[in-house]
Write an enzyme that holds these catalytic residues in place. Sequence first.
Site, PDB file in Angstrom:
ATOM      1  N   MET A 266      32.359  33.001  49.039  1.00  0.00           N
ATOM      2  CA  MET A 266      33.187  32.728  47.750  1.00  0.00           C
ATOM      3  C   MET A 266      34.390  33.733  47.477  1.00  0.00           C
ATOM      4  O   MET A 266      35.052  33.437  46.265  1.00  0.00           O
ATOM      5  CB  MET A 266      32.357  32.670  46.584  1.00  0.00           C
ATOM      6  CG  MET A 266      31.148  31.653  46.673  1.00  0.00           C
ATOM      7  SD  MET A 266      32.039  29.697  46.566  1.00  0.00           S
ATOM      8  CE  MET A 266      32.474  29.853  45.015  1.00  0.00           C
ATOM      9  N   ARG A 267      34.515  34.758  48.325  1.00  0.00           N
ATOM     10  CA  ARG A 267      35.357  35.731  48.096  1.00  0.00           C
ATOM     11  C   ARG A 267      36.800  35.104  47.932  1.00  0.00           C
ATOM     12  O   ARG A 267      37.611  35.634  47.143  1.00  0.00           O
ATOM     13  CB  ARG A 267      35.165  36.730  49.105  1.00  0.00           C
ATOM     14  CG  ARG A 267      36.176  38.171  48.818  1.00  0.00           C
ATOM     15  CD  ARG A 267      35.956  38.896  49.792  1.00  0.00           C
ATOM     16  NE  ARG A 267      34.873  39.872  49.561  1.00  0.00           N
ATOM     17  CZ  ARG A 267      33.794  40.002  50.544  1.00  0.00           C
ATOM     18  NH1 ARG A 267      33.717  39.151  51.539  1.00  0.00           N
ATOM     19  NH2 ARG A 267      32.798  40.619  50.135  1.00  0.00           N
ATOM     20  N   ALA A 268      37.059  34.321  48.721  1.00  0.00           N
ATOM     21  CA  ALA A 268      38.490  33.378  48.776  1.00  0.00           C
ATOM     22  C   ALA A 268      38.769  33.023  47.267  1.00  0.00           C
ATOM     23  O   ALA A 268      39.835  32.998  46.802  1.00  0.00           O
ATOM     24  CB  ALA A 268      38.665  32.784  49.865  1.00  0.00           C
TER      25      ALA A 268
END
Length: 666
Positions: A266-268
């Site tokens: 989920m970093r993007a």
Amino acid sequence: MVQDYSAAHDGSTEPARPEPGFPFSAIVGQDQLRLALTLCAVHPGIGGVLVRGEKGTAKSTVVRALAALLPPVVGDDGSRPARLVELPVGATEDRVVGSLDLEKVLRDGERAFQPGLLAAAHDGVLYVDEVNLLHDHLVDVLLDAAAMGRVHIERDGVSHSHPARFVLVGTMNPEEGELRPQLLDRFGLAVDVAASREVDTRMQVVRRRLDFESDPAAFAARYAAQDEELARRIAAARDALAGVELSDTELRRIAALCASFDVDGMRADLVLARTATAHAAWRGASAVTEEDVRVAAELTLPHRRRRDPFDEPGLDPQQLDDAMRDAGEHVDDAMRDAAEQPEPDPEPDPDGPGGGAPEPESGDGGDTSARSDDPADRPDERERPAPGRAPDRPAAAPSAQFKTRLLTIPGVGEGAPGRRSRSRSPQGRVVRSTTEPGRGLHLVGTLFVAAEHQVARGRTDGRMMLAPSDIRGAHREGREGNLVVFVVDASGSMAARDRLSAVTGAVISLLRDAYQRRDKVAVITMRGSAAELVLPPTSSVDVAVRRLRSLRTGGRTPLAQGFLKAREVVLREKVRDPQRRAMVLALTDGRATGGTDPVRRAKVAASLLADASVASVLVDCESGMVRLGLARELATAMRGAYVRIDELSAEKVAGVVRAGAAAFAA
């Protein structure tokens, strides 16, 4: 290095102002890089910028110019300009995160913490040139601090925490080696830069640089007003950031966009949302729009599309257009469904109608695994050699790749930092204290030894009394990257049995392992009457994969020439890089052909590798009911490790293969 005011060298006590740097507003081109740096200045929580590009593209110039635009740092002692802190590639972990204040310990007997470069970079810019050459564990430390905004230290009996909010900028030249995909993902934004091919643009770049070198102060004054306006806009955008609205509609667009590119984790999504919000604040808008999401995606997603270390970086504009259109349709469908069905539907019954798995579609979309588009796999379309020539055709497609077992060189080296073989390293972890000089001072060990003698030495004033015999060195151990020379048998005996597909698959798997372990690699192929160095030693392992995929096969097996060429490459590279140890990885069935007594000549050449103290591993690619066992004899001649190709997988066989051992122990 911390750039700040420094004392004058003429004996006066007045602070000397350093010469002005190249103004940010005077940079010609590099619009995407300047925008990425500006957005990170507006919202440091984005996580920094990775700048990839060839040498001479003003990467360092742009980064150094950014610090002058940041708002001043306000503290208890007043305000000061934001700092630019440069982290050298050879920095130790103590220098980066901080350590015990040795002066206070020795003078006052007090345990105190001495901050490192991360503390100095607080509210400024932390710049790492050639970040791809920095040791991996230091890159992890930097990225953790950039993401959390704080540094926590638990070491040497000291517990300390301090803020560390900074704009992290790393620059690198891809020709010198890539970052691991796991580390690429940790950088918020990534920008590829290249020199313009427009003549007028290049003329303007040179003219401005010459004008700056001629009179830096006058040149900086010419752009002072523009830089001041940029600094004002950055400060205003920072103040407005908290009030920018990110609606559910745009958040859905962001989620759909990241899902369409199949990015990991989920970093993007988080970085894209922060970047879009920062871009809206930079524009002076009160809410995020589709335009902000599009701009943020161009900076956030390209480096996260590298699912494999050897995937080409970048983002095709047409692919982004398609993804934005699909995300827009997803948003429209969601809004329409919400309007038509204000109440949520009940959860579907998994055992009811429609709850099972979808039926496979019939037609032409079935299994195509038995088909091949490679002419080399169709006997009637294979390239036929001219009379008197050896067969020459493209290699079959590589087989599926796998995680390889660890191959190491025995002993302890002192080569470049990596993740393969054991080494003595100033950046490695401290294993123990030693009475030898070691790699730096083992402070805790020294103090413990001295503490036992304080009463006998008559300590009365609170200061610790040290003697030369108390000093303990730090014994550090880490891992080094090696030079791995691949010697690949591409002869007809390999191709005729369709074994080269498995061999190239194994080599690519080993190359991926070399990429992850920070090795340099070279590739030698053997076919026809000679051995060819198709790739000289390089850190760009992905280049080796591209060369291997275009490999051609056929002809005889000049094993002796292959081993001699490998020895030549190793000895030549040892002159350039004497600390980097080498390992030769030969993949062959051992069936030497061509010339008189080719097997004996191959064994002699293999023994010359051993005489040169070159560690080696021979991967036996022989298959079939009848096996001659020549590969094992060659491994014995080179006094190296022997392993069958089906034993390379880490999943099938556990353990470590140490090159240079005559016997292989699983």
